[in-house]
Design a protein around this motif. Structure first.
Motif, PDB file in Angstrom:
ATOM      1  N   GLY A  49       0.815  -1.200   0.000  1.00  0.00           N
ATOM      2  CA  GLY A  49       0.000   0.000   0.000  1.00  0.00           C
ATOM      3  C   GLY A  49       0.855   1.259   0.000  1.00  0.00           C
ATOM      4  N   ARG A  69       3.680   3.408   6.580  1.00  0.00           N
ATOM      5  CA  ARG A  69       2.475   3.200   5.783  1.00  0.00           C
ATOM      6  C   ARG A  69       1.454   4.287   6.079  1.00  0.00           C
ATOM      7  N   VAL A  71      -1.824   4.228   5.911  1.00  0.00           N
ATOM      8  CA  VAL A  71      -2.985   3.808   6.704  1.00  0.00           C
ATOM      9  C   VAL A  71      -2.637   3.754   8.187  1.00  0.00           C
ATOM     10  N   ASP A  72      -1.416   3.361   8.521  1.00  0.00           N
ATOM     11  CA  ASP A  72      -1.017   3.312   9.921  1.00  0.00           C
ATOM     12  C   ASP A  72      -0.939   4.722  10.516  1.00  0.00           C
ATOM     13  N   GLN A  74      -2.543   7.400   9.400  1.00  0.00           N
ATOM     14  CA  GLN A  74      -3.887   7.987   9.458  1.00  0.00           C
ATOM     15  C   GLN A  74      -4.670   7.495  10.664  1.00  0.00           C
ATOM     16  N   ALA A  75      -4.383   6.278  11.116  1.00  0.00           N
ATOM     17  CA  ALA A  75      -5.064   5.777  12.305  1.00  0.00           C
ATOM     18  C   ALA A  75      -4.679   6.586  13.539  1.00  0.00           C
TER      19      ALA A  75
END
Length: 514
Positions: A49, A69, A71-72, A74-75
């Motif tokens: 990703g 990453r 997504v990590d 953004q969490a």
């Protein structure tokens, strides 16, 4: 290639935020930038990703790291602003900056992907000395929207290390390299992570500690490494113990002719003939032909106007250039007159000398290219196109058009004689008057005319392209239909009853057989 000598002076300009600086400058011209407190990152595609490629100051302050990453991150940071990185554009910018930097010295070269190196030997006094030279560089880079860290040293390696790990705007004297480099970490040698870990396990964390170790013992460990990975060879180059010449590429040749006029004029046409002849003479000496021309007029009020002309093939025919240029002058505003004209070939291609045919016949390919040039100059590049082909299940996607000047003509495809040569774009819906189960309509209406089916052939089923079409797209069943007056149509039914993708199937006429 510059020659190394005792008083060589090398400047390294390191751009730590090149990608972010470029994105910020481009985005500011199109829309409002996010606030300073919003973390902004540029992402590139990774194996699992998108991963972070570049970060803003706010993102650095929150502890976000390059390579993480998206997504990590953004969490943890829901307000993260993500944009797509353009690495090719970044490197193209770096190449332009390297050539632009020749305002300070004649030898400049890109430094990997994040900086440039300049050999300013004998040039610093022209700018008031080395401190003034570095100040001028810093100011001008800032005016270009680039954050730069600068250093000057006797060798390229030393300048690179000081720009990245030393103090800002460091000036290293001729005999001061060892003292300036000693406190820097071994990572400043720009070696791989495995070699850095090995040196640190050996207790060699700084350049000074590495330089103090007996050379014979260290060569046994690193002797088999290549020159660009061997820390000992890189250290010798940085300290001036071995040669490290700077190979600067030559300036790109400009194909430009000028006409300076004794007094302002309004009409540029009388001066174009001489400009085209001069430019073609330059191109002929180098066996080059022009593909893109730019005519620029410089008005007496300080403004300028330009017109671009493209050609289908490389050309140095002055008469042909003149016809194209005259056709583009309509609407150009000369103001109160202009006293300077320039004609430049922005893009050229090799064009060898050739002899006309002895039988006096014409080169038809050249005539076609000239016709394309004139039509494009008059109507615009989006109006003059030819077909290109691509693999697709759906008939309407097999052919698409491309501008004739920017794309070569495609080879003729192998014709499928079971399909009509003429397709309707888009397919036109028909009204079924009488349907036959599991077959084409017995009677249908198209363009207000009713037709009676005499015979048919089919079906030929074409499924949706799942990798391109949206979910829910229905399959097609094609039929070749001959009506009572002898005409033959290519019609299809979109969908089947009970497929769960819509209501009753619809019928369309897609093509007409000759």
């Amino acid at each position: 290639m510059t020659q190394r000598h005792a008083h060589q002076r090398i400047v390294s300009a390191y751009f730590p935020d090149l990608s972010m600086d470029r994105w910020r400058r481009i985005t500011a011209q199109q829309r409002t930038l996010p606030g300073d407190d919003v973390p902004v990152v540029l992402a590139q595609q990774g194996s699992h990703g998108p991963i972070i490629y570049a970060l803003s100051t706010a993102a650095h302050a929150r502890g976000i790291t390059q390579g993480a990453r998206v997504v990590d991150v953004q969490a943890i940071h829901p307000d993260l602003h993500v944009e797509q990185a353009d690495m090719q554009g970044d490197q193209a910018l770096l190449t332009r900056v390297a050539h632009w930097a020749r305002r300070w010295c004649p030898w400049t070269v890109r430094d990997d992907t994040d900086g440039i190196v300049m050999d300013v030997t004998g040039a610093a006094h022209l700018f008031g000395g080395e401190p003034a030279l570095l100040r001028d560089m810093g100011v001008r880079f800032k005016m270009q929207g680039l954050t730069a860290r600068l250093a000057i040293a006797p060798t390229r390696g030393a300048a690179q290390m000081l720009a990245r790990y030393g103090k800002a705007s460091t000036i290293c004297g001729v005999d001061e390299s060892a003292a300036h480099l000693a406190p820097l970490p071994v990572a400043a040698l720009r070696i791989d992570a495995d070699t850095i870990r090995l040196l640190q396990r050996l207790g060699l964390k700084t350049i000074g500690a590495l330089d103090a170790v007996p050379r014979v013992a260290m060569m046994r460990r690193f002797g088999k490494m290549t020159e660009d990975r061997n820390p000992l060879i890189l250290l010798d180059r940085a300290l001036g113990r071995s040669a490290d010449p700077l190979n600067a590429p030559a300036d790109a040749q400009r194909w430009l002719v000028r006409a300076r006029l004794p007094e302002p004029v309004i009409d540029p046409i009388p001066h174009l003939d001489a400009l085209a002849d001069d430019l073609c003479a330059q191109l002929a000496k180098a066996e080059q032909g022009a593909r893109l021309l730019r005519l620029t007029i410089y008005r007496v009020d300080g403004e300028w106007r330009s017109r671009d002309v493209a050609t289908a093939s490389a050309s140095r025919d002055a008469a042909h250039m003149l016809r194209l240029l005259i056709g583009k002058l309509e609407g150009i505003d000369p103001g109160f007159g202009f006293d300077l004209l320039t004609l430049e070939a922005l893009r050229v291609e090799p064009l060898s000398q050739h002899q006309d045919r002895l039988d006096g016949s014409r080169d038809t390919s050249a005539d076609v290219a000239a016709l394309l040039d004139r039509l494009t100059a008059r109507l615009g590049p989006e109006k003059i196109t030819w077909s290109a082909w691509c693999e697709s299940h759906l008939p309407e996607r097999v052919e698409h058009t491309r501008p004739a000047l920017s794309h070569a003509p495609a080879d003729a495809p192998v014709l499928n004689r079971d399909r009509p040569l003429r397709l309707l774009a888009p397919p036109e819906e028909i009204t079924v008057l009488y349907a036959v189960p599991e077959g084409p309509p017995a009677r249908f209406r198209w363009r207000r005319v009713a037709y009676l089916t005499a015979r048919h052939e089919g079906p030929e089923r074409i499924a949706p392209e799942w990798w391109r079409d949206r979910p829910g797209t229905r399959l097609r069943d094609y039929y070749k239909v001959e009506v009572t007056d002898g005409r033959r149509f290519w019609i299809y039914r979109e969908g089947i009853l009970g497929d769960g993708r819509g209501d009753a199937p619809r019928w369309f006429l897609h093509g007409v057989f000759e």
